[in-house]
Design a protein around this motif. Structure first.
Motif, PDB file in Angstrom:
ATOM      1  N   LEU A   1       0.827  -1.208   0.000  1.00 43.52           N
ATOM      2  CA  LEU A   1       0.000   0.000   0.000  1.00 43.52           C
ATOM      3  C   LEU A   1       0.863   1.260   0.000  1.00 43.52           C
ATOM      4  O   LEU A   1       0.550   2.236  -0.694  1.00 43.52           O
ATOM      5  CB  LEU A   1      -0.945   0.002   1.198  1.00 43.52           C
ATOM      6  CG  LEU A   1      -2.104  -0.984   1.140  1.00 43.52           C
ATOM      7  CD1 LEU A   1      -2.843  -1.016   2.478  1.00 43.52           C
ATOM      8  CD2 LEU A   1      -3.036  -0.650   0.005  1.00 43.52           C
ATOM      9  N   ALA A   2       1.942   1.240   0.755  1.00 40.53           N
ATOM     10  CA  ALA A   2       2.838   2.398   0.797  1.00 40.53           C
ATOM     11  C   ALA A   2       3.482   2.617  -0.569  1.00 40.53           C
ATOM     12  O   ALA A   2       3.566   3.752  -1.054  1.00 40.53           O
ATOM     13  CB  ALA A   2       3.905   2.205   1.868  1.00 40.53           C
ATOM     14  N   TYR A   3       3.940   1.536  -1.205  1.00 44.93           N
ATOM     15  CA  TYR A   3       4.556   1.673  -2.526  1.00 44.93           C
ATOM     16  C   TYR A   3       3.520   2.097  -3.562  1.00 44.93           C
ATOM     17  O   TYR A   3       3.821   2.886  -4.467  1.00 44.93           O
ATOM     18  CB  TYR A   3       5.245   0.381  -2.958  1.00 44.93           C
ATOM     19  CG  TYR A   3       6.087   0.577  -4.194  1.00 44.93           C
ATOM     20  CD1 TYR A   3       7.321   1.199  -4.103  1.00 44.93           C
ATOM     21  CD2 TYR A   3       5.631   0.183  -5.443  1.00 44.93           C
ATOM     22  CE1 TYR A   3       8.096   1.407  -5.226  1.00 44.93           C
ATOM     23  CE2 TYR A   3       6.394   0.384  -6.574  1.00 44.93           C
ATOM     24  CZ  TYR A   3       7.633   0.997  -6.452  1.00 44.93           C
ATOM     25  OH  TYR A   3       8.394   1.213  -7.577  1.00 44.93           O
ATOM     26  N   GLY A   4       2.297   1.617  -3.451  1.00 40.97           N
ATOM     27  CA  GLY A   4       1.230   2.028  -4.365  1.00 40.97           C
ATOM     28  C   GLY A   4       0.958   3.521  -4.252  1.00 40.97           C
ATOM     29  O   GLY A   4       0.776   4.213  -5.252  1.00 40.97           O
ATOM     30  N   GLY A   5       0.932   4.031  -3.040  1.00 44.43           N
ATOM     31  CA  GLY A   5       0.749   5.467  -2.839  1.00 44.43           C
ATOM     32  C   GLY A   5       1.910   6.263  -3.404  1.00 44.43           C
ATOM     33  O   GLY A   5       1.719   7.314  -4.027  1.00 44.43           O
ATOM     34  N   LEU A   6       3.133   5.763  -3.197  1.00 44.13           N
ATOM     35  CA  LEU A   6       4.317   6.422  -3.754  1.00 44.13           C
ATOM     36  C   LEU A   6       4.280   6.406  -5.278  1.00 44.13           C
ATOM     37  O   LEU A   6       4.630   7.392  -5.926  1.00 44.13           O
ATOM     38  CB  LEU A   6       5.593   5.742  -3.248  1.00 44.13           C
ATOM     39  CG  LEU A   6       6.913   6.278  -3.786  1.00 44.13           C
ATOM     40  CD1 LEU A   6       7.115   7.727  -3.348  1.00 44.13           C
ATOM     41  CD2 LEU A   6       8.064   5.414  -3.310  1.00 44.13           C
ATOM     42  N   TYR A   7       3.810   5.308  -5.857  1.00 45.54           N
ATOM     43  CA  TYR A   7       3.722   5.176  -7.309  1.00 45.54           C
ATOM     44  C   TYR A   7       2.767   6.218  -7.894  1.00 45.54           C
ATOM     45  O   TYR A   7       3.068   6.879  -8.879  1.00 45.54           O
ATOM     46  CB  TYR A   7       3.266   3.757  -7.665  1.00 45.54           C
ATOM     47  CG  TYR A   7       3.212   3.480  -9.144  1.00 45.54           C
ATOM     48  CD1 TYR A   7       4.370   3.144  -9.838  1.00 45.54           C
ATOM     49  CD2 TYR A   7       2.018   3.549  -9.853  1.00 45.54           C
ATOM     50  CE1 TYR A   7       4.330   2.879 -11.198  1.00 45.54           C
ATOM     51  CE2 TYR A   7       1.970   3.294 -11.203  1.00 45.54           C
ATOM     52  CZ  TYR A   7       3.127   2.958 -11.875  1.00 45.54           C
ATOM     53  OH  TYR A   7       3.091   2.720 -13.220  1.00 45.54           O
TER      54      TYR A   7
END
Length: 106
Positions: free
Chosen positions: A13-19
């Motif tokens: 979820l954190a990487y998805g938000g960063l993406y």
């Protein structure tokens, strides 16, 4: 096992938000560079980038720009990180496609 799964979900979820935020920041950086060079009339429609682009400080993106019926897709090299760096350098790698609309539209 449950904690590992939770950790993987949170990291995803954190990487998805960063993406997602990387795309917004890259689009803003491209618009600022165009404005600084007197090309503020160009509109950046969308920015495409790879899955691992937010994890790198040197990535390649494709920006689709529009100007009065003419559309172009630009290959741009992003040096620095639009989210975490104060200084980001954009280099135009090339022109992928140019589409012109001639005549009356819809």
């Amino acid at each position: 096992m449950g904690r590992l799964f939770s950790l993987i979900v949170i990291a995803g979820l954190a990487y998805g938000g960063l993406y997602v935020y990387y795309g917004i920041a890259a689009k803003q950086a491209i618009e600022q560079q165009l404005e600084a060079r007197g090309l503020g009339a160009l509109q950046v429609e969308r920015v495409d980038y790879g899955l691992l682009a937010p994890a790198s400080t040197d990535s390649r993106v494709s920006a689709q720009v529009n100007y009065r019926g003419a559309e172009a897709t630009l290959d741009i090299r992003v040096i620095g990180h639009p989210v975490f760096s104060d200084e980001v350098r954009l280099e135009l790698d090339g022109l992928q496609a140019l589409r012109l609309t001639i005549g009356a539209g819809q």
